[in-house]
Design a protein around this motif. Structure first.
Motif, PDB file in Angstrom:
ATOM      1  N   ASN A  92     -60.789  86.629  48.220  1.00 17.91           N
ATOM      2  CA  ASN A  92     -60.332  85.707  49.265  1.00 17.91           C
ATOM      3  C   ASN A  92     -59.097  86.257  49.967  1.00 17.91           C
ATOM      4  O   ASN A  92     -58.969  86.154  51.183  1.00 17.91           O
ATOM      5  CB  ASN A  92     -60.045  84.331  48.678  1.00 17.91           C
ATOM      6  CG  ASN A  92     -61.310  83.576  48.345  1.00 17.91           C
ATOM      7  OD1 ASN A  92     -62.302  83.686  49.041  1.00 17.91           O
ATOM      8  ND2 ASN A  92     -61.283  82.825  47.262  1.00 17.91           N
ATOM      9  N   ALA A  93     -58.181  86.835  49.210  1.00 19.76           N
ATOM     10  CA  ALA A  93     -56.978  87.433  49.799  1.00 19.76           C
ATOM     11  C   ALA A  93     -57.365  88.559  50.753  1.00 19.76           C
ATOM     12  O   ALA A  93     -56.798  88.685  51.842  1.00 19.76           O
ATOM     13  CB  ALA A  93     -56.047  87.952  48.707  1.00 19.76           C
ATOM     14  N   ALA A  94     -58.341  89.380  50.368  1.00 17.03           N
ATOM     15  CA  ALA A  94     -58.762  90.494  51.221  1.00 17.03           C
ATOM     16  C   ALA A  94     -59.422  89.988  52.508  1.00 17.03           C
ATOM     17  O   ALA A  94     -59.168  90.534  53.590  1.00 17.03           O
ATOM     18  CB  ALA A  94     -59.703  91.414  50.451  1.00 17.03           C
ATOM     19  N   ILE A  95     -60.241  88.964  52.396  1.00 15.46           N
ATOM     20  CA  ILE A  95     -60.858  88.406  53.606  1.00 15.46           C
ATOM     21  C   ILE A  95     -59.778  87.871  54.537  1.00 15.46           C
ATOM     22  O   ILE A  95     -59.735  88.210  55.724  1.00 15.46           O
ATOM     23  CB  ILE A  95     -61.862  87.289  53.251  1.00 15.46           C
ATOM     24  CG1 ILE A  95     -63.098  87.884  52.599  1.00 15.46           C
ATOM     25  CG2 ILE A  95     -62.256  86.497  54.508  1.00 15.46           C
ATOM     26  CD1 ILE A  95     -64.054  86.852  52.038  1.00 15.46           C
ATOM     27  N   ILE A  96     -58.907  87.033  54.013  1.00 11.93           N
ATOM     28  CA  ILE A  96     -57.855  86.431  54.837  1.00 11.93           C
ATOM     29  C   ILE A  96     -56.931  87.502  55.395  1.00 11.93           C
ATOM     30  O   ILE A  96     -56.533  87.456  56.558  1.00 11.93           O
ATOM     31  CB  ILE A  96     -57.077  85.379  54.019  1.00 11.93           C
ATOM     32  CG1 ILE A  96     -58.011  84.213  53.663  1.00 11.93           C
ATOM     33  CG2 ILE A  96     -55.857  84.882  54.781  1.00 11.93           C
ATOM     34  CD1 ILE A  96     -57.495  83.332  52.544  1.00 11.93           C
TER      35      ILE A  96
END
Length: 163
Positions: A92-96
């Motif tokens: 999720n951190a990488a997507i955001i």
């Protein structure tokens, strides 16, 4: 149950990209080419402010997902998280952390857009990297950096053995 390391190379790389995500829009836009450009109408300034604020908030959200505690259970000597929960949070951190930079890459596809306004061509603001407009490799570099951090973190998590 595996103990998830707190400080890892993957988390650090994603964090550096997130900090850049939060700060870079202000460094790039708080000057004569954007915020102080007398040729810009008020609504264009509104959208520039919106974009800078979005970069800041996406960076902060990325940091949250990168470092948030993932507690699945308390076992005698400490807190533990599942590898899948840690991997999901990092994903999720990488997507955001990629969103701001991907939208920067796609912005040139809209009608009438250019990488730089004509009055700033060949000025100190007209940086070229590898023969391309400066923004393009910088945007790509951030996306690659974030996903390299994710790959390192996922690899680290995959290498953990259950205790």
């Amino acid at each position: 149950m595996a103990t998830i390391p707190f400080l890892t190379a993957g988390r650090l790389i994603i964090s550096i990209a997130a900090l850049s995500n939060s700060i870079s829009p202000y460094i790039a836009d708080f000057n004569e080419t954007h915020v102080y450009n007398p040729k810009w109408p008020p609504h264009a300034r509104f959208h520039n402010g919106q974009t800078m604020s979005m970069g800041l908030l996406l960076g902060l959200t990325t940091l949250y997902y990168t470092w948030r505690p993932l507690v699945s259970a308390l076992y005698g000597t400490g807190l533990y998280a599942t590898k899948s929960a840690a991997r999901d949070s990092t994903f999720n951190a990488a997507i955001i952390g990629s969103l701001y930079w991907i939208t920067g890459i796609s912005a040139i596809l809209y009608p009438g857009t250019k990488w730089i306004d004509p009055e700033f061509v060949n000025s100190k603001y007209d940086g070229k990297l590898l023969g391309m407009p400066g923004q393009l490799p910088v945007f790509f570099m951030h996306v690659v950096f974030v996903w390299a951090g994710y790959a390192l973190e996922a690899r680290q998590l995959g290498a953990l053995k259950a205790e």
